[in-house]
Design a protein around this motif. Sequence first.
Motif, mmCIF file in Angstrom:
data_model
loop_
_atom_site.group_PDB
_atom_site.id
_atom_site.type_symbol
_atom_site.label_atom_id
_atom_site.label_comp_id
_atom_site.label_asym_id
_atom_site.label_seq_id
_atom_site.Cartn_x
_atom_site.Cartn_y
_atom_site.Cartn_z
ATOM 1 N N PHE A 24 15.484 -4.752 9.777
ATOM 2 C CA PHE A 24 14.676 -4.043 8.799
ATOM 3 C C PHE A 24 15.319 -2.699 8.547
ATOM 4 O O PHE A 24 15.433 -1.883 9.471
ATOM 5 N N LEU A 37 6.220 -11.750 8.393
ATOM 6 C CA LEU A 37 6.999 -10.513 8.354
ATOM 7 C C LEU A 37 6.101 -9.304 8.593
ATOM 8 O O LEU A 37 6.456 -8.404 9.362
ATOM 9 N N ALA A 73 8.163 -6.811 -0.005
ATOM 10 C CA ALA A 73 9.398 -6.373 0.662
ATOM 11 C C ALA A 73 10.557 -7.142 0.047
ATOM 12 O O ALA A 73 10.369 -8.155 -0.625
ATOM 13 N N VAL A 75 13.590 -9.425 0.975
ATOM 14 C CA VAL A 75 14.028 -10.263 2.091
ATOM 15 C C VAL A 75 15.293 -11.009 1.664
ATOM 16 O O VAL A 75 15.284 -11.746 0.681
ATOM 17 N N ALA A 83 5.056 -9.902 2.386
ATOM 18 C CA ALA A 83 5.314 -9.875 3.827
ATOM 19 C C ALA A 83 4.204 -10.503 4.645
ATOM 20 O O ALA A 83 4.447 -11.002 5.741
ATOM 21 N N VAL A 88 9.061 -14.881 9.254
ATOM 22 C CA VAL A 88 10.389 -14.340 9.557
ATOM 23 C C VAL A 88 11.263 -15.464 10.087
ATOM 24 O O VAL A 88 10.822 -16.282 10.890
ATOM 25 N N ASP A 92 17.098 -12.859 9.355
ATOM 26 C CA ASP A 92 16.670 -12.315 8.061
ATOM 27 C C ASP A 92 17.057 -10.841 7.967
ATOM 28 O O ASP A 92 17.022 -10.106 8.962
ATOM 29 N N VAL A 94 15.780 -7.594 6.001
ATOM 30 C CA VAL A 94 14.639 -7.090 5.249
ATOM 31 C C VAL A 94 14.879 -5.622 4.944
ATOM 32 O O VAL A 94 15.343 -4.877 5.814
#
Length: 106
Positions: A24, A37, A73, A75, A83, A88, A92, A94
């Motif tokens: 992230f 997420l 978000a 992704v 999210a 997830v 990933d 993000v």
Amino acid sequence: MARAPRDPLGLVRAEPREPYPFTFDGRELTALPGQSLAAALWAAGILSWRTTRRGGAPRGAFCGIGTCHDCLATVNGRPNQRACLVPVRPGDTVTTQEGSGRDTLR
């Protein structure tokens, strides 16, 4: 008679599998298999992952069921992912979505 622990995992006698990594905003975090997420970000102490178009105000999960779209978000380069609904996946990427987001896959 022994009582089950009073936490969500104990109440359902769940035994989650090992967490896996995702990133992230360049920071490596982990998620449990099947975790949304939004839940994974909350677990990491992150409450905001989008800014509004006007004014850049921070936003995160609000309704938690995909109705309000506050939790959008980006992704894996795809903007406007809710999210609270997106599970997830291992690896990933993000990023915080700014305003309406932009498709970065092109």
